[in-house]
Design a protein around this motif. Sequence first.
Motif, PDB file in Angstrom:
ATOM      1  N   THR A 211       0.832  -1.193   0.000  1.00  0.00           N
ATOM      2  CA  THR A 211       0.000   0.000   0.000  1.00  0.00           C
ATOM      3  C   THR A 211       0.874   1.253   0.000  1.00  0.00           C
ATOM      4  O   THR A 211       2.084   1.193   0.248  1.00  0.00           O
ATOM      5  CB  THR A 211      -0.909   0.019   1.226  1.00  0.00           C
ATOM      6  OG1 THR A 211      -0.094   0.087   2.417  1.00  0.00           O
ATOM      7  CG2 THR A 211      -1.759  -1.249   1.297  1.00  0.00           C
ATOM      8  N   GLU A 212       0.236   2.402  -0.254  1.00  0.00           N
ATOM      9  CA  GLU A 212       0.971   3.660  -0.223  1.00  0.00           C
ATOM     10  C   GLU A 212       1.559   3.904   1.166  1.00  0.00           C
ATOM     11  O   GLU A 212       2.680   4.411   1.297  1.00  0.00           O
ATOM     12  CB  GLU A 212       0.052   4.819  -0.611  1.00  0.00           C
ATOM     13  CG  GLU A 212      -0.371   4.801  -2.071  1.00  0.00           C
ATOM     14  CD  GLU A 212      -1.205   6.014  -2.425  1.00  0.00           C
ATOM     15  OE1 GLU A 212      -0.716   7.148  -2.243  1.00  0.00           O
ATOM     16  OE2 GLU A 212      -2.354   5.832  -2.859  1.00  0.00           O
ATOM     17  N   ARG A 252      -4.303   1.166  -6.389  1.00  0.00           N
ATOM     18  CA  ARG A 252      -3.639   2.095  -5.465  1.00  0.00           C
ATOM     19  C   ARG A 252      -2.513   1.403  -4.698  1.00  0.00           C
ATOM     20  O   ARG A 252      -2.204   1.757  -3.559  1.00  0.00           O
ATOM     21  CB  ARG A 252      -4.636   2.726  -4.472  1.00  0.00           C
ATOM     22  CG  ARG A 252      -5.824   3.404  -5.119  1.00  0.00           C
ATOM     23  CD  ARG A 252      -5.437   4.398  -6.181  1.00  0.00           C
ATOM     24  NE  ARG A 252      -4.500   5.408  -5.695  1.00  0.00           N
ATOM     25  CZ  ARG A 252      -3.847   6.264  -6.471  1.00  0.00           C
ATOM     26  NH1 ARG A 252      -3.996   6.197  -7.785  1.00  0.00           N
ATOM     27  NH2 ARG A 252      -3.032   7.156  -5.958  1.00  0.00           N
TER      28      ARG A 252
END
Length: 381
Positions: A211-212, A252
Amino acid sequence: MIRRIIYLLLVTVVLGGLAGAIAFYAFDFKPKMLATVIMGAPRPPETVSAEVALSESWQPTIDAIGTLTASRGIDVTPQVGGIVTEINFDSGQDVKKDDLLVKLDTMREEADIHSIEAELTNTETELKRREGLAAKGIVAVTELDALKTKKRVFEATLDRRRAEIAQKHIYAPWDGRLGLRDIALGSYLAPGQKIVWLQAIDPIFVDFTVTEADYGRLHLGEKVTATFNAFPGQEFSGKVAVTDAQVSGDSRMITVRAELDNPEKKLVPGMYADVEVDVGATESVVTVPLTAVTYSLYGDNVFVVNTVKAKDKDGKDVDEFVIERRFVKAGPVRDGRVAIASGLKAGDQVVTAGQNKIDQGSKVVIDNSIALKLQDTSTIQ
């Protein structure tokens, strides 16, 4: 006569009242009294197993699922077509750089070379003879220039034929492992047709997504540990090599590539890996067995065993174990234990088996012989 009737009525009324009183006592008053006594009696303590919450040092990690890919991999193909005359490898073989893999038929090119070499020899002889005559002024310089040009053409043609022969010898461009062979002796191989898959797998890459938020915790060179269902109990070590240049607009997530050591070449491209990346310094965490935590939509909770003072039937002071339901914030799971971020401190005793029999305020006795055993949850293939 009237008096007898009155006496009879009085006796009937007295007997009926007595029977009603007996029935009321037997079927209403007595059951309610017994229920009240039973409900008011203290419940016997339930038997549970319990364990003390521990303070441990855990390495923060990022967990992901990855896919193996070769550090280098190509389809070995020829530049020119021809009939296969030699195959010098087997499927799955390890090869070294410049090992000859396949040879195509070169009879026509070799025949052309013999012809060109003969023409070139004849031209060189004629050129030497004409150079002697030109020195005496018998032959014009233009004839010498024409012969020199002819010689260079033969030399260039000879180089081209040799290059064509070289193209019909297919070599391994680097060290690696071959896949399944897709050709046979005597078959015609067209330009660009696949001969075999060649891949370098030591080291081997594992690609996974994070994930970011986790991407901000990653740094190049951090330790990576990968495990595989094909090799239970065995770990393969490596390091973060590179990250993708952009975040996926669909998921994302961002792709990370790690490099794993594979000296025994057990790992092959396409395998799935459970990846664990060490990030940052070790942290002190409070942990409890996985069986101690009850997960629910309303919040995760544990049953804490508190010790309270009480009187026994003889009036002596004794210790009793009383249950407290406590909501906690559960964190990552590792080796059958859960990190508790809040709601619990090291030294608190928590119930690990028997939660279905207790609730807030329940009294218990502890018997750790009934503790649940951690099962092996690895996938069997």
